[in-house]
Scaffold this motif. Structure first.
Motif, PDB file in Angstrom:
ATOM      1  N   LEU A  11       0.829  -1.202   0.000  1.00  0.00           N
ATOM      2  CA  LEU A  11       0.000   0.000   0.000  1.00  0.00           C
ATOM      3  C   LEU A  11       0.860   1.248   0.000  1.00  0.00           C
ATOM      4  O   LEU A  11       1.880   1.314   0.710  1.00  0.00           O
ATOM      5  CB  LEU A  11      -0.923  -0.025   1.228  1.00  0.00           C
ATOM      6  CG  LEU A  11      -1.828   1.180   1.475  1.00  0.00           C
ATOM      7  CD1 LEU A  11      -3.199   0.713   1.973  1.00  0.00           C
ATOM      8  CD2 LEU A  11      -1.219   2.133   2.504  1.00  0.00           C
ATOM      9  N   VAL A  12       0.458   2.249  -0.774  1.00  0.00           N
ATOM     10  CA  VAL A  12       1.135   3.545  -0.782  1.00  0.00           C
ATOM     11  C   VAL A  12       0.106   4.641  -0.486  1.00  0.00           C
ATOM     12  O   VAL A  12      -0.993   4.646  -1.052  1.00  0.00           O
ATOM     13  CB  VAL A  12       1.844   3.812  -2.132  1.00  0.00           C
ATOM     14  CG1 VAL A  12       0.878   3.759  -3.306  1.00  0.00           C
ATOM     15  CG2 VAL A  12       2.554   5.171  -2.090  1.00  0.00           C
ATOM     16  N   VAL A  13       0.449   5.528   0.419  1.00  0.00           N
ATOM     17  CA  VAL A  13      -0.429   6.644   0.791  1.00  0.00           C
ATOM     18  C   VAL A  13      -0.158   7.821  -0.143  1.00  0.00           C
ATOM     19  O   VAL A  13       1.006   8.180  -0.364  1.00  0.00           O
ATOM     20  CB  VAL A  13      -0.193   7.070   2.253  1.00  0.00           C
ATOM     21  CG1 VAL A  13      -1.091   8.259   2.612  1.00  0.00           C
ATOM     22  CG2 VAL A  13      -0.455   5.910   3.198  1.00  0.00           C
ATOM     23  N   VAL A  14      -1.203   8.401  -0.698  1.00  0.00           N
ATOM     24  CA  VAL A  14      -1.037   9.571  -1.567  1.00  0.00           C
ATOM     25  C   VAL A  14      -1.630  10.831  -0.946  1.00  0.00           C
ATOM     26  O   VAL A  14      -1.327  11.940  -1.382  1.00  0.00           O
ATOM     27  CB  VAL A  14      -1.646   9.333  -2.964  1.00  0.00           C
ATOM     28  CG1 VAL A  14      -0.941   8.182  -3.664  1.00  0.00           C
ATOM     29  CG2 VAL A  14      -3.135   9.056  -2.878  1.00  0.00           C
ATOM     30  N   GLN A  15      -2.475  10.651   0.068  1.00  0.00           N
ATOM     31  CA  GLN A  15      -3.082  11.813   0.730  1.00  0.00           C
ATOM     32  C   GLN A  15      -3.491  11.435   2.142  1.00  0.00           C
ATOM     33  O   GLN A  15      -4.055  10.363   2.375  1.00  0.00           O
ATOM     34  CB  GLN A  15      -4.319  12.282  -0.052  1.00  0.00           C
ATOM     35  CG  GLN A  15      -5.061  13.456   0.565  1.00  0.00           C
ATOM     36  CD  GLN A  15      -6.306  13.824  -0.226  1.00  0.00           C
ATOM     37  OE1 GLN A  15      -6.317  13.750  -1.456  1.00  0.00           O
ATOM     38  NE2 GLN A  15      -7.369  14.211   0.463  1.00  0.00           N
ATOM     39  N   VAL A  38      -6.321   9.129   1.027  1.00  0.00           N
ATOM     40  CA  VAL A  38      -6.390   8.251  -0.150  1.00  0.00           C
ATOM     41  C   VAL A  38      -5.139   7.389  -0.191  1.00  0.00           C
ATOM     42  O   VAL A  38      -4.031   7.863   0.069  1.00  0.00           O
ATOM     43  CB  VAL A  38      -6.484   9.066  -1.467  1.00  0.00           C
ATOM     44  CG1 VAL A  38      -6.563   8.115  -2.670  1.00  0.00           C
ATOM     45  CG2 VAL A  38      -7.690   9.986  -1.443  1.00  0.00           C
ATOM     46  N   ALA A  39      -5.324   6.125  -0.530  1.00  0.00           N
ATOM     47  CA  ALA A  39      -4.196   5.208  -0.716  1.00  0.00           C
ATOM     48  C   ALA A  39      -4.493   4.298  -1.903  1.00  0.00           C
ATOM     49  O   ALA A  39      -5.655   4.067  -2.253  1.00  0.00           O
ATOM     50  CB  ALA A  39      -3.954   4.375   0.542  1.00  0.00           C
ATOM     51  N   PHE A  40      -3.428   3.793  -2.513  1.00  0.00           N
ATOM     52  CA  PHE A  40      -3.537   2.786  -3.558  1.00  0.00           C
ATOM     53  C   PHE A  40      -2.773   1.557  -3.096  1.00  0.00           C
ATOM     54  O   PHE A  40      -1.762   1.671  -2.405  1.00  0.00           O
ATOM     55  CB  PHE A  40      -2.970   3.294  -4.885  1.00  0.00           C
ATOM     56  CG  PHE A  40      -3.807   4.359  -5.536  1.00  0.00           C
ATOM     57  CD1 PHE A  40      -4.769   4.027  -6.474  1.00  0.00           C
ATOM     58  CD2 PHE A  40      -3.646   5.696  -5.200  1.00  0.00           C
ATOM     59  CE1 PHE A  40      -5.548   5.006  -7.074  1.00  0.00           C
ATOM     60  CE2 PHE A  40      -4.416   6.689  -5.788  1.00  0.00           C
ATOM     61  CZ  PHE A  40      -5.373   6.343  -6.732  1.00  0.00           C
TER      62      PHE A  40
END
Length: 251
Positions: free
Chosen positions: A152-156, A202-204
């Motif tokens: 998982l990567v956090v973008v916001q 938000v995360a992807f």
């Protein structure tokens, strides 16, 4: 359809099962060789062990676009495969991950999934993707993916994330993530994400399966259909029956 074509398709269906049992047999032999094995067939077993450790489960074709029509098709990984010559760009395409999901729900999160059901070309390729939106103080509640590891990567936003190791330790491993941070959730382990901020997050995440599956713990335990026997849950969670009944009514 000729007998040779039918035979080829039947073999294609059986091949994954044959490989699975072959690997199980070789693995057991490699772990605990017998006395006879050590002497008479040691070299052969060593070669077999080498083959087992070097086995590559990658598909034996460029792609296997999933279709629902079984006519003149081969059943692979739960889907029928389209004739590769008929594949088009849309079989490998999805649009919409730029759009926020609706987080107006009980847990304050939304998961937009992009797996083999959205991109048929993912069939047999062992990968998928999700977008996770979190309302302020929303969470992606404790759950597990039975068929995939998640990265998982956090973008916001700012997320408190973690997973619990298996019995008997049940050790909690956690981290606070900020935009650009990456965290890994090993396959099968219970994990979660919680938005610590008063603004949306938000995360992807990528998953190591075309369809990793998801089991949300509370939903599965207290919301099963039909319900799990009240005595079972009362004893398992050491709760009053009225509490268990209330939880079952929620889920």
């Amino acid at each position: 359809m000729s007998l040779s074509i039918l035979s080829s398709k039947a073999l294609a269906l059986q091949e994954p099962i044959i490989k699975e049992y072959s690997i199980m047999f070789i693995s057991k032999a490699c772990k605990k060789p017998s006395r006879a094995t050590k002497t008479s067939s040691g070299a052969g077993l060593a070669f077999a062990c080498f083959l087992a450790s070097a086995f590559d489960p990658s598909p034996l074709q460029d792609f296997c676009v999933a279709i629902n029509d079984p006519t003149d098709a081969v059943f692979v990984n739960g889907k029928f495969c389209k004739d590769p010559k008929l594949a088009v760009a849309d079989d490998f395409f999805f649009s919409g991950l730029n759009k926020p999901g609706n987080t107006n729900n009980r847990v304050g999160s939304n998961v937009t999934t992009v797996n083999v059901d959205q991109i048929p070309g993912l069939n047999t390729l062992g990968i998928s993707l999700v977008r996770i939106d979190y309302a302020p103080y929303g969470e992606n509640p404790p759950h597990t993916h039975p068929r995939g590891t998640e990265i998982l990567v956090v973008v916001q936003g700012t997320l408190y994330v973690g997973f619990v190791t298996s019995n008997p330790e049940n050790r909690l491993i956690t981290k606070i993530l900020y935009p650009g941070d990456v965290f890994l959730f090993p396959i099968g382990l219970i994990h979660f994400q919680y938005n610590l901020g008063n603004t949306p997050a938000v995360a992807f995440a990528g998953l190591s399966s075309q369809n990793a599956g998801v089991i949300t713990i509370a939903n599965a335990v207290f919301g099963s259909n039909p319900p799990i026997n009240l005595d079972v849950l009362t004893k398992a969670f050491q709760l009053d029956k009225n509490v268990v009944t209330h939880l079952q009514s929620i889920f």
